[in-house]
Structure formats: C-alpha cells, structure tokens
Write an enzyme that holds these catalytic residues in place. Sequence first.
Site, short mmCIF file in Angstrom:
data_model
loop_
_atom_site.label_atom_id
_atom_site.label_comp_id
_atom_site.label_asym_id
_atom_site.label_seq_id
_atom_site.Cartn_x
_atom_site.Cartn_y
_atom_site.Cartn_z
N HIS A 74 74.30 3.58 -3.39
CA HIS A 74 73.63 4.88 -3.40
C HIS A 74 73.07 5.18 -2.02
O HIS A 74 72.31 4.38 -1.47
CB HIS A 74 72.49 4.90 -4.42
CG HIS A 74 72.98 4.99 -5.84
ND1 HIS A 74 72.21 5.46 -6.87
CD2 HIS A 74 74.17 4.68 -6.39
CE1 HIS A 74 72.90 5.43 -7.99
NE2 HIS A 74 74.10 4.95 -7.73
N TYR A 205 63.72 10.64 -10.12
CA TYR A 205 62.32 10.38 -10.49
C TYR A 205 61.70 11.74 -10.79
O TYR A 205 61.65 12.60 -9.89
CB TYR A 205 61.57 9.73 -9.33
CG TYR A 205 61.97 8.29 -9.06
CD1 TYR A 205 63.09 7.99 -8.30
CD2 TYR A 205 61.22 7.24 -9.57
CE1 TYR A 205 63.45 6.68 -8.04
CE2 TYR A 205 61.57 5.91 -9.31
CZ TYR A 205 62.69 5.64 -8.55
OH TYR A 205 63.05 4.35 -8.30
N PRO A 298 57.07 -0.90 -11.99
CA PRO A 298 58.49 -0.76 -11.68
C PRO A 298 58.89 0.46 -10.85
O PRO A 298 60.03 0.54 -10.39
CB PRO A 298 59.15 -0.69 -13.07
CG PRO A 298 58.07 -0.24 -13.98
CD PRO A 298 56.79 -0.75 -13.43
N LYS A 302 60.95 -2.72 -7.08
CA LYS A 302 60.77 -3.73 -6.05
C LYS A 302 60.67 -5.18 -6.55
O LYS A 302 60.78 -6.11 -5.75
CB LYS A 302 59.49 -3.42 -5.25
CG LYS A 302 59.61 -2.16 -4.41
CD LYS A 302 60.66 -2.35 -3.34
CE LYS A 302 60.96 -1.09 -2.56
NZ LYS A 302 62.30 -1.07 -1.99
N TYR A 390 61.84 2.52 0.43
CA TYR A 390 62.71 2.47 -0.75
C TYR A 390 63.94 1.57 -0.51
O TYR A 390 64.30 0.77 -1.37
CB TYR A 390 63.14 3.89 -1.16
CG TYR A 390 63.62 3.95 -2.58
CD1 TYR A 390 62.75 4.24 -3.63
CD2 TYR A 390 64.94 3.66 -2.90
CE1 TYR A 390 63.18 4.25 -4.94
CE2 TYR A 390 65.38 3.66 -4.21
CZ TYR A 390 64.50 3.96 -5.23
OH TYR A 390 64.92 3.96 -6.54
C1 PHB Z 1 66.16 0.70 -13.43
O1 PHB Z 1 67.32 1.10 -13.28
O2 PHB Z 1 65.85 -0.07 -14.35
C2 PHB Z 1 65.11 1.17 -12.49
C3 PHB Z 1 65.45 1.95 -11.42
C4 PHB Z 1 64.47 2.39 -10.56
C5 PHB Z 1 63.16 2.06 -10.79
C6 PHB Z 1 62.81 1.26 -11.86
C7 PHB Z 1 63.79 0.81 -12.73
O3 PHB Z 1 62.21 2.53 -9.96
#
Ligand code: PHB
Length: 396
Positions: A74, A205, A298, A302, A390
């Site tokens: 990505h 997000y 989460p 990280k 990120y």
């Molecule tokens: C996930 O795909 O489980 C995932 C992706 C991004 C995050 C947290 C979890 O910030």
Amino acid sequence: MSLRTQVGIVGAGPAGLMLSHLLHRQGIDSIVVEARSRQYVEERVRAGVLEQGTADLMAETGIGDRLKREGLIHHGVMFRFGGQTHRFDFDELANGRCIIVYPQNKVVADLFDAAAGGRVILEAEDASVHDFAGASGVAKAKIRFRAGGEAQEIECDFIAGCDGFHGICRPSIPAGALTVYDRVYPFGWLGILAEARPSSEELIYAYHERGFALLSMRTPTISRLYIQCKPEEDINDWPDARIWQELKLRLASSDPNWKLTEGKVLQKGVTGMRSFVVEPMQFGKLFLAGDAAHIVPPTGAKGLNLAVSDVRVLADGFAEFYRAGKKSTLEDYSRKCLRRVWKVQRFSWWMTSMLHLFDTDNAFDQRRQLAELDYVTSSRAASQSLAENYVGLPME
Ligand code: PHB
Ligand code: APR
C-alpha cells in the site's frame, strides 16, 4: 529432563519466533517454550499491517517468499470525516516508503516453517523463570515447565521474555525494580473478519459522530473491519446485521459511487484498548520484548512492528556478546528500545485520541478533533509527520 541452550525464549508469538530466527542466523542456539499449540498460535486473528522495515527484515533473513507473493503493498492510507475522503500519499510524503498488508498469523506461520525442527516446545504448561537476577556469568538462568506431563528445565545464559502482555516473565521481576506507565481507554474495538472484497484498495480510518470505524483487509477477498464500542461490549448484542448497519453509517462517503461490500462474517470479537510501557525492559539476565514489555492501542497498527524492532536490537546484543564477548550492546538494550517505543506510543496514542469519541469529551472537543483532522489532512508538514510515523520510524 534437563535441556541446555544459550538463549531460552518464553513465548512463540512474533517476538519470540523472530528472535529465535535471528539468533539462529547468527549461529546462536535458542529454545522457545510456548504454552499453546501451533494451530492455536497460527490461527489467532491479530494485526495485519507491516511497516516496510519489518517486511524488509523478513526478506533479508530468508522468510520473505510468501510475503512477496501474497503481501499487498500500500502506497497510501485514507482518512474519512464529514463524508469526505483524504489520502496520505506515502510516495510523496514518506520518500516512497510503504506498508504491506499481510496478516500476523501468516508471519507466525512463516517463522514456524523457518524454525529448524525441535527448537520450539509447544503446549508447555506452568512455565516459570528462575535464577535470572545476577549478571551473565557462570550461574545459569532457568526456565521450568511441564510438557507431556513431565517436569522439564532449560538451563540458559539468558532468558527472553516474549510471552505477551499476560505472560509470566514480567510479573517474575521484583515489582520494585520496574516502573509501569499505563493508560486505559474508555472504549474498545469490535472487529470482524468478513468474506467480502474490500470496498477500498487502501485502509480507511473514519471519524464519525457515532464513533470511529476502520476498513482494513487481509487479502483481495477478505475484509477486516472495526467499530469503536464500549470496552465491556457484549458481542452477543451485535448480530451481523447490526454490525454492517453501523459500519455503513460510520464509513458513509459523500461519493455516491462508494458502497461498503458486505459478506459472510467469519470471525468477530471485542478488544479493549490500552497503552502500557514497563521500564526498564531488562532485569539481570531476563530481557522483555514485544507485548511483554509494552502494548499500544491498535490505531496505527504498531504492536507487531514494535515487537519486531525490539528483537532486532536484542538479537544484535546477543550476537555481540557471543561473537566478541562485548556486553555493551546488550546492556544498552532497554535504553535503545525505549527511545523508539515511546515515539511509537506517542503516535498510537495520538491517532487514537484524534479519531475516537471519548465519553468525557464535549462539543468543544469534537470541534477541536475536526480541526485537527482538517489540519493533518491539509498541511503538508502535518501530513508528512503522520506518514513517516505510519510507514515506520527508523529502527535506530
Ligand atoms: C488490521 O487490519 O487489523 C488493522 C489495520 C490497521 C490498524 C489496526 C488494525 O490501525
Ligand atoms: N508460557 C509459555 N508461553 C506463554 C505464556 C506462558 N506462561 N504466556 C503467554 N505465552 C505465549 C502466548 O501463548 C503467545 O503465543 O507467548 C506468546 C506471546 O505472543 P503475543 O501475545 O503475540 O506477543 P508478541 O510476540 O510480543 O507479539 C506482539 O502480537 O498481540 C499482538 O498486537 C500484538 O502485534 C502485537 C504482537
């Protein structure tokens, strides 16, 4: 039965298995002691985003073949608020560094496959650690456990506590020797894994007045989706239809062509959210790594990456010790890791605070959050700061 090794490792999660793998490549012997079965460890649904540095380490150390085939690269990530979608373009903002969507359980399976047979003892019961208080030297540290109904002991020069947040290594250190830094968030994530083509090629997000939502994925046909919920939320109150309904509301886009793809729910669960750090990450011959030493909420994905950066530093320390008899890198382990750990803690806390609704917040705070989202998505300096964190801060 008594076994001997150089480094005894408790826990076969990503931290323990990666450490064992890195040590093996340096000619250092280790034994991993794991409470669960391989199937249990491999099937646990967990994180799914690798920083480029984590993926590079896997490739450089010969466990990157499947990652190269199946990992989804990505080059950006999206924020959605007020129905509008904003993209952080890593090519432009993070010097072309990227992230790779690849499930943690596949990382664990790849590490198991790489492990030269017999170095991982599974279904070990009642593990305990002993004689680790002094400096390295003649006296050996010990890991005791039961396997196949028999009491066993491993004698080792060092112990790596890679047994996660609920493991036994951290609580075995005298309480007065550690300082705990902790924050529990007043919400959790309700997550689903669904047989549905991801509705977006990149992660979204979403900040919404009903609460945060996240669209992520595991493969081109499996979506991973989350909604902010109460930490004690009862999953039984959430039939699939209600989850999809809530996701549709929170992920709604002003683009009339955008639609959330639904599908069969394969797995669902609620996780609490917490920031936690223990200092120092070492006591005598016992070194803590990964979730045993720290956890992050989460938001930002990280946890796994941080576990991998810890064991990379730890493996270097052991390598110097065994190659040159030098203790300085090992003695610097905690200080070196914690510098990065705290920066990642800050980032995970900031992402979490910016994107979730807090029940103690008022209308002022919500306006402030929207201003922050507006700022971070419109200022190049702020976008760049988000992007560089990120994709992953430098290892050193
Ligand atoms: C996930 O795909 O489980 C995932 C992706 C991004 C995050 C947290 C979890 O910030
Ligand atoms: N004896 C032996 N093994 C144990 C014990 C014990 N008493 N207690 C826990 N374990 C094992 C667990 O069964 C697990 O397999 O230790 C392992 C710890 O693995 P993780 O919890 O995955 O922790 P870590 O390897 O540090 O990886 C951190 O995993 O939880 C995610 O979000 C987290 O992505 C992060 C990453």
